[in-house]
Design an enzyme around this catalytic site. Sequence first.
Site, PDB file in Angstrom:
ATOM      1  CD  GLU A  79      49.912  52.134  34.067  1.00 18.91           C
ATOM      2  OE1 GLU A  79      51.054  51.656  33.876  1.00 18.91           O
ATOM      3  OE2 GLU A  79      48.871  51.533  33.767  1.00 18.91           O
ATOM      4  CB  SER A 106      50.195  42.280  32.517  1.00 17.97           C
ATOM      5  OG  SER A 106      50.123  43.475  33.234  1.00 17.97           O
ATOM      6  CD  GLN A 132      51.384  49.765  30.554  1.00 16.92           C
ATOM      7  OE1 GLN A 132      50.180  49.948  30.689  1.00 16.92           O
ATOM      8  NE2 GLN A 132      52.259  50.117  31.466  1.00 16.92           N
ATOM      9  N   GLY A 133      52.717  46.609  26.703  1.00 18.56           N
ATOM     10  CA  GLY A 133      52.937  45.156  26.827  1.00 18.56           C
ATOM     11  C   GLY A 133      53.804  44.811  28.016  1.00 18.56           C
TER      12      GLY A 133
HETATM   13  C1  LIG Z   1      41.559  47.876  33.387  1.00 17.56           C
HETATM   14  C2  LIG Z   1      42.899  47.231  33.293  1.00 17.56           C
HETATM   15  C3  LIG Z   1      43.715  47.556  32.225  1.00 17.56           C
HETATM   16  C4  LIG Z   1      44.975  46.961  32.125  1.00 17.56           C
HETATM   17  N1  LIG Z   1      45.739  47.290  31.041  1.00 17.56           N
HETATM   18  C5  LIG Z   1      46.964  46.756  30.927  1.00 17.56           C
HETATM   19  C6  LIG Z   1      47.785  47.062  29.795  1.00 17.56           C
HETATM   20  O1  LIG Z   1      47.367  47.803  28.900  1.00 17.56           O
HETATM   21  N2  LIG Z   1      48.996  46.510  29.714  1.00 17.56           N
HETATM   22  C7  LIG Z   1      49.489  45.690  30.688  1.00 17.56           C
HETATM   23  O2  LIG Z   1      50.628  45.271  30.566  1.00 17.56           O
HETATM   24  N3  LIG Z   1      48.732  45.348  31.764  1.00 17.56           N
HETATM   25  C8  LIG Z   1      47.497  45.859  31.898  1.00 17.56           C
HETATM   26  N4  LIG Z   1      46.701  45.523  32.972  1.00 17.56           N
HETATM   27  C9  LIG Z   1      47.179  44.504  33.910  1.00 17.56           C
HETATM   28  C10 LIG Z   1      47.581  45.035  35.276  1.00 17.56           C
HETATM   29  O3  LIG Z   1      48.785  45.688  35.225  1.00 17.56           O
HETATM   30  C11 LIG Z   1      47.624  43.811  36.225  1.00 17.56           C
HETATM   31  O4  LIG Z   1      46.291  43.326  36.323  1.00 17.56           O
HETATM   32  C12 LIG Z   1      48.121  44.174  37.609  1.00 17.56           C
HETATM   33  O5  LIG Z   1      49.478  44.516  37.584  1.00 17.56           O
HETATM   34  C13 LIG Z   1      47.903  43.013  38.607  1.00 17.56           C
HETATM   35  O6  LIG Z   1      48.424  41.835  38.104  1.00 17.56           O
HETATM   36  P1  LIG Z   1      47.553  40.503  38.012  1.00 17.56           P
HETATM   37  O7  LIG Z   1      46.261  40.839  37.351  1.00 17.56           O
HETATM   38  O8  LIG Z   1      48.401  39.452  37.374  1.00 17.56           O
HETATM   39  O9  LIG Z   1      47.205  40.129  39.508  1.00 17.56           O
HETATM   40  P2  LIG Z   1      48.119  39.335  40.529  1.00 17.56           P
HETATM   41  O10 LIG Z   1      49.509  39.904  40.494  1.00 17.56           O
HETATM   42  O11 LIG Z   1      47.991  37.879  40.281  1.00 17.56           O
HETATM   43  O12 LIG Z   1      47.456  39.712  41.904  1.00 17.56           O
HETATM   44  C14 LIG Z   1      46.282  39.074  42.402  1.00 17.56           C
HETATM   45  C15 LIG Z   1      45.974  39.632  43.778  1.00 17.56           C
HETATM   46  O13 LIG Z   1      47.039  39.315  44.684  1.00 17.56           O
HETATM   47  C16 LIG Z   1      47.551  40.504  45.281  1.00 17.56           C
HETATM   48  N5  LIG Z   1      49.012  40.385  45.425  1.00 17.56           N
HETATM   49  C17 LIG Z   1      49.886  39.933  44.482  1.00 17.56           C
HETATM   50  N6  LIG Z   1      51.153  40.006  44.959  1.00 17.56           N
HETATM   51  C18 LIG Z   1      51.072  40.538  46.208  1.00 17.56           C
HETATM   52  C19 LIG Z   1      52.028  40.870  47.194  1.00 17.56           C
HETATM   53  N7  LIG Z   1      53.336  40.670  46.989  1.00 17.56           N
HETATM   54  N8  LIG Z   1      51.594  41.404  48.373  1.00 17.56           N
HETATM   55  C20 LIG Z   1      50.260  41.624  48.588  1.00 17.56           C
HETATM   56  N9  LIG Z   1      49.301  41.310  47.686  1.00 17.56           N
HETATM   57  C21 LIG Z   1      49.704  40.796  46.504  1.00 17.56           C
HETATM   58  C22 LIG Z   1      47.218  41.630  44.312  1.00 17.56           C
HETATM   59  O14 LIG Z   1      47.146  42.870  44.984  1.00 17.56           O
HETATM   60  C23 LIG Z   1      45.853  41.157  43.801  1.00 17.56           C
HETATM   61  O15 LIG Z   1      44.850  41.538  44.703  1.00 17.56           O
HETATM   62  C24 LIG Z   1      45.425  46.055  33.109  1.00 17.56           C
HETATM   63  C25 LIG Z   1      44.596  45.728  34.182  1.00 17.56           C
HETATM   64  C26 LIG Z   1      43.335  46.291  34.263  1.00 17.56           C
HETATM   65  C27 LIG Z   1      42.477  45.895  35.407  1.00 17.56           C
END
Ligand SMILES: Cc1cc2nc3c(=O)[nH]c(=O)nc-3n(C[C@H](O)[C@H](O)[C@H](O)COP(=O)(O)OP(=O)(O)OC[C@H]3O[C@@H](n4cnc5c(N)ncnc54)[C@H](O)[C@@H]3O)c2cc1C
Length: 412
Positions: free
Chosen positions: A246, A131, A128-129
Amino acid sequence: MDLTYPSEAETFRKEIRTWLEDNLPEGWFDDGFEQPPEERARFNDEWVKKLYEGGWICATWPEEYGGKGLSLMESVVLNEEFARAGAPMRADFFGDTLVGPTILQWGTEEQKKEFLPKILSGQISWCQGFSEPNAGSDLAGLKTKAELDGDEWVINGQKVWTTQAKHADYIFLLARTDQSVSKHAGISYLLVPMQQDGVEVRPIIQPDGSGEFNEVFFSDVRCPKENVVGGVNNGWKVAMTTLGFERGTSATTSHRRFERELEVIMERAKANGKIADPAVRQRLMASYSKVQIMKVNGWRALTASLHGTKDLSVAALGATNKMFWSEYHRDTMELAMDILGMEGQILTGSSNDEPSMPGLAPRKALREYPVSPLQASFFFSRSETIWGGTAEIQRNIVGERVLGLPKEPKPA
Ligand SMILES: Cc1cc2nc3c(=O)[nH]c(=O)nc-3n(C[C@H](O)[C@H](O)[C@H](O)COP(=O)(O)OP(=O)(O)OC[C@H]3O[C@@H](n4cnc5c(N)ncnc54)[C@H](O)[C@@H]3O)c2cc1C
């Protein structure tokens, strides 16, 4: 909520039971049944083939694409019977649960015919692409772009946290296809082959030594023009469909995996005497109550779907689902580690262990870092409030879209 099953469902239940009895190894239903590791490994391989031949993988998909065309009620019965028998289902999360159903909903006839049978047969695997380094919760801020060059899209950019990218044949990828419109409007959902020049996969090594997540870099990577799902610049809506799959889980059976694991945790508490601690008992009962809430909410959601009910409580059930189960599981696995005490600090697993929770197949103990099934589940539970949309983002969705609260202020 409606707790009765129509008579056709009971007929179908018998059919599944008979199939399971005929196909599971002898002795499977006996108390204390165990398989030596090599036999279990052989069973796991053969079982997926049997499931495929029986038509039980993605059995709700229409027959013309290789499914069995089961109704919602039949699929519930199927899941219930597999859970009752402790029979594993295939755990191809990205193909079966995410991109397959998305193609069914949004894909062209050609895309359905091309991709769905290959997902079912396991011929192609997916990642899944979505993030990117600066686009996680704020997914619409993604910068990877795709431009048309004759009959092909040419893709440049970077994705991150891409689970299973190292082994995937295809990626379902969000890319910016129009820079001139608002950020949600200019995104397309593309199906891109991974095995080609210009795709560079760099594993992110985790503390246990595995590299399940990856950074993926795209330099002039190509896919056919027709591999856009749901229309050019319509990718945001299509992506929301995938995220819906999901975040949601099967209505009446999702609680069962937690129920089974909680039983294991309770057994451990009884065995080591922690059950006598009133604080532990209190926390166990809180977890037990939450599993019961999931069960009842599953029935409510199923009843609503079967009766076509669409009201605020149904919308609230959908929106709170992922937040509820992921936080339940994180808290319960912390409790499990407290119950294990010092034992929880020692690596007591082996690569032959079965996961403590069905559906956790990839979370196996590595030879270099042999976590036990409960430890593996504990580690993975830390990620469940993050992937697929964090618990904070789910709360924003509940506040804004279900309760109608004012939208949160955006950064200037
Ligand atoms: C085990 C695992 C597998 C994954 N696999 C995939 C994958 O296969 N493909 C893919 O595309 N992605 C994948 N991801 C990524 C995942 O979708 C992102 O980690 C997730 O969407 C959060 O984005 P971020 O890590 O950039 O955190 P950020 O968006 O930077 O968030 C950081 C913190 O700030 C908080 N925050 C951010 N914005 C707000 C807001 N507006 N209000 C309140 N709080 C907020 C969040 O809740 C979090 O606690 C995976 C993640 C994990 C942990």
